[in-house]
Scaffold this active site. Structure first.
Site, PDB file in Angstrom:
ATOM      1  N   LYS A  96       0.859  -1.191   0.000  1.00  0.00           N
ATOM      2  CA  LYS A  96       0.000   0.000   0.000  1.00  0.00           C
ATOM      3  C   LYS A  96       0.878   1.218   0.000  1.00  0.00           C
ATOM      4  CE  LYS A  96      -3.922   2.132   0.192  1.00  0.00           C
ATOM      5  NZ  LYS A  96      -3.484   2.850  -1.046  1.00  0.00           N
ATOM      6  N   GLN A 117       7.207   3.845   3.934  1.00  0.00           N
ATOM      7  CA  GLN A 117       5.802   3.422   3.964  1.00  0.00           C
ATOM      8  C   GLN A 117       5.602   2.141   4.779  1.00  0.00           C
ATOM      9  OE1 GLN A 117       3.828   5.537   1.547  1.00  0.00           O
ATOM     10  NE2 GLN A 117       2.205   4.992   2.955  1.00  0.00           N
ATOM     11  N   LYS A 132       5.414   1.735  -3.075  1.00  0.00           N
ATOM     12  CA  LYS A 132       5.329   3.089  -3.646  1.00  0.00           C
ATOM     13  C   LYS A 132       5.607   2.990  -5.129  1.00  0.00           C
ATOM     14  CE  LYS A 132       4.756   7.397  -2.283  1.00  0.00           C
ATOM     15  NZ  LYS A 132       4.024   7.894  -1.101  1.00  0.00           N
ATOM     16  N   GLY A 171      -2.693   8.280  -4.316  1.00  0.00           N
ATOM     17  CA  GLY A 171      -2.023   9.483  -4.796  1.00  0.00           C
ATOM     18  C   GLY A 171      -0.786   9.844  -3.997  1.00  0.00           C
ATOM     19  N   ASP A 172      -0.019  10.761  -4.535  1.00  0.00           N
ATOM     20  CA  ASP A 172       1.118  11.405  -3.862  1.00  0.00           C
ATOM     21  C   ASP A 172       1.366  12.663  -4.694  1.00  0.00           C
ATOM     22  OD1 ASP A 172       3.305  10.731  -1.648  1.00  0.00           O
ATOM     23  OD2 ASP A 172       4.408  11.566  -3.327  1.00  0.00           O
ATOM     24  N   THR A 216      -4.537  13.401   5.304  1.00  0.00           N
ATOM     25  CA  THR A 216      -3.113  13.568   5.640  1.00  0.00           C
ATOM     26  C   THR A 216      -2.893  14.871   6.410  1.00  0.00           C
ATOM     27  OG1 THR A 216      -2.630  12.443   3.575  1.00  0.00           O
ATOM     28  CG2 THR A 216      -0.774  13.473   4.720  1.00  0.00           C
ATOM     29  N   ASN A 247      -2.287  18.949  -1.920  1.00  0.00           N
ATOM     30  CA  ASN A 247      -3.271  18.246  -1.102  1.00  0.00           C
ATOM     31  C   ASN A 247      -2.946  18.336   0.395  1.00  0.00           C
ATOM     32  OD1 ASN A 247      -3.662  15.323   0.301  1.00  0.00           O
ATOM     33  ND2 ASN A 247      -5.479  15.955  -0.833  1.00  0.00           N
ATOM     34  N   SER A 384      -6.915   5.687   3.671  1.00  0.00           N
ATOM     35  CA  SER A 384      -6.925   4.808   2.488  1.00  0.00           C
ATOM     36  C   SER A 384      -7.317   3.388   2.895  1.00  0.00           C
ATOM     37  CB  SER A 384      -5.541   4.773   1.837  1.00  0.00           C
ATOM     38  OG  SER A 384      -5.371   5.857   0.946  1.00  0.00           O
TER      39      SER A 384
END
Ligand code: NDP
Ligand code: 2IT
Length: 452
Positions: A96, A117, A132, A171-172, A216, A247, A384
């Site tokens: 993830k 992560q 990632k 997303g990132d 986030t 974001n 998420s």
């Protein structure tokens, strides 16, 4: 029984080997150092963690995929980018982690993000492994049609590596709701499956979770508030500097404002804006989310309270709190010294690894509360995972329910980091607490599942 210093020597040898085996990946080296330099107390105390091969397996991704992404621009010219997905560790659940589209993306950057992560996802307490991906594609200045064609080409290869039980991207930087929509559409078309849980950050109405866009930034503010509470303070009336205007930055500013703090800056790669009245979020959202413009437009339209500083860094603006929310290594030693001189009380990382190791050291030495990204920005990936849970149950929760769960998760991450740091002789050191607590959970699962 091995001592801490013997253990640290072994870990240092391993770090040297990591540098040799992974040349030209400075960001990955930096992330590996940050974690391995804090593990000696737990590895020395628990002999099972010194088992040969455990940490060696942890620093080697389970799988790394690199692929060509050809697409046509609006002039009909063929462009070629490189796509990546690093599936780092699946001991706790499906891989993830987000996808980043930015010209600076390369394998080392994706590996640093994937490595972080693993521990971040472990800290959420939910069943998600670490991964990632992304591309060196630059979405700036590209039309919607170009972004769509790029996403379709990217997914035409990526689809064979992902799945709701295998690997779940999100997303990132450079990947938001628009890109997730195009990626999901192409996945559905190729596979002929409505598999909502294959991507998170989807739109409302077709499988997205309420509060995922906010998660986030909101989560980071809750983490900062928890650190302040430990010191007998709260957010009310505090001045905050925030970097970035994407974001994470936008919803950080939103939550800071809601909790009575005054967020006075935002930035992008062209420079920063300082607004002494506090950032006007409606205006910032209009410029960034609707018009996809630059922050100088904010200063132009806001009036006399705001000014744009081309090329500058927000850290020169005096503040009680700093929340870096743009990119890696954006806050260095000099910036940390400036923040300290101006009396900063807490730094909480919305971005991944935004603070250089030297800057972290300076801040901690000066007694500033420092929240590392893998703890402080875990709210995004946590929601998420809640999106995946809703998809699996074919249901959707209210915003209030998701926000409540997010708040519980952030409180629990803060408590875990705080208590773990104390247990291993580093009170108040959230870096050590986060690394050890994340490591323990992943390492226990890896040991239980055998040598794979
Ligand atoms: P966005 O693409 O929405 O926004 C990124 C912002 O950072 C933009 O303002 C961008 O400016 C700025 N930025 C990016 N790269 C650079 C750079 N090299 N130099 C200066 N400014 C830069 O991304 P997000 O807000 O999603 O991500 C921000 C950070 O938060 C990243 O580190 C990401 O990994 C991390 N993060 C994101 C999560 C999420 O859920 N989205 C979750 C956890 C962490 P410009 O447009 O000029 O490039
Ligand atoms: O860095 C991160 O945690 C993210 N970009 C979010 C990952 C996710 O799967 O939601």
């Amino acid at each position: 029984m091995t001592t801490r210093s013997e253990t640290q020597t072994t870990l240092d040898h391993l770090l040297t080997e990591i540098e040799h085996r992974n040349p030209a990946q400075p960001e990955f080296h930096q992330a590996a150092h940050e974690v391995l330099e804090t593990l000696a107390p737990v590895v020395a105390a628990r002999p099972e963690y010194a088992e040969p091969g455990l940490i060696e397996r942890l620093v080697e991704p389970e799988r790394q995929v690199m692929f060509r992404v050809p697409w046509q621009d609006d002039q009909g010219r063929v462009r070629v980018n490189r796509g990546f997905r690093v599936e780092f560790n699946s001991a706790l659940g499906p891989y993830k982690g987000g996808l980043r589209f930015h010209p600076s993306v390369n394998l080392g950057v994706i590996k640093f993000l994937g490595f972080e992560q693993i521990f971040k996802n472990a800290l959420t307490g939910l069943g998600i492994g670490g991964g990632k991906g992304g591309s060196d594609f630059d979405p700036h200045g590209r039309s919607d049609a170009e972004v769509m064609r790029f996403c379709q080409s990217f997914m035409t290869e990526l689809y064979r590596h992902i799945g709701e039980h295998t690997d779940v991207p999100a997303g990132d930087i450079g990947v938001g709701g628009r890109e997730i929509g195009y990626l999901f559409g192409q996945y559905r078309r190729i596979t002929n499956r409505w598999e909502a849980g294959v991507l998170t950050g989807k739109g409302q109405g077709w499988g997205g979770s309420l509060i995922r866009p906010e998660a986030t930034g909101y989560g980071n503010v809750l983490f900062a508030a928890a650190m302040l509470r430990e010191r007998g303070e709260d957010l009310e009336g505090q001045t905050a500097v925030v970097s970035g205007s994407g974001n994470v930055a936008i919803y950080t500013i939103e939550k800071l404002t809601a909790l009575g703090a005054n967020a006075v800056t935002c930035s992008d790669s062209s420079g920063y804006v300082v607004d002494e009245k506090g950032i006007d979020l409606d205006l910032l959202k209009q410029i960034k989310e609707v018009e996809r413009g630059r922050v100088d437009a904010y200063a132009e339209r806001r009036g006399s309270s705001a000014r744009f500083v081309p090329g500058g860094r927000v850290w020169e603006v005096p503040a009680d709190l700093a929340l870096p929310s743009a990119t890696q290594n954006e806050l260095d030693e000099n910036d940390a010294a400036t923040l300290i001189r101006n009396g900063v009380k807490a730094v909480s990382e919305g971005a991944n690894m935004p603070t250089t190791p030297e800057a972290v050291h300076l801040l901690q030495q000066a007694g500033v509360a420092f929240g590392p990204g893998k703890a402080a920005n875990a709210g995004g990936v946590a929601v998420s995972a809640l999106e995946m849970a809703q998809n699996h149950a074919r249901t959707s929760w209210t915003a209030a329910r998701v926000e409540e769960e997010l708040a519980d998760i952030m409180t629990s991450i803060h408590t875990t980091c705080h208590e773990t740091a104390e247990r291993y002789g580093a009170p108040g050191d959230y870096v050590t607490g986060a690394n050890i607590a994340g490591f323990e959970r992943v390492a226990d699962a890896m040991l239980a599942q055998g040598v794979i």
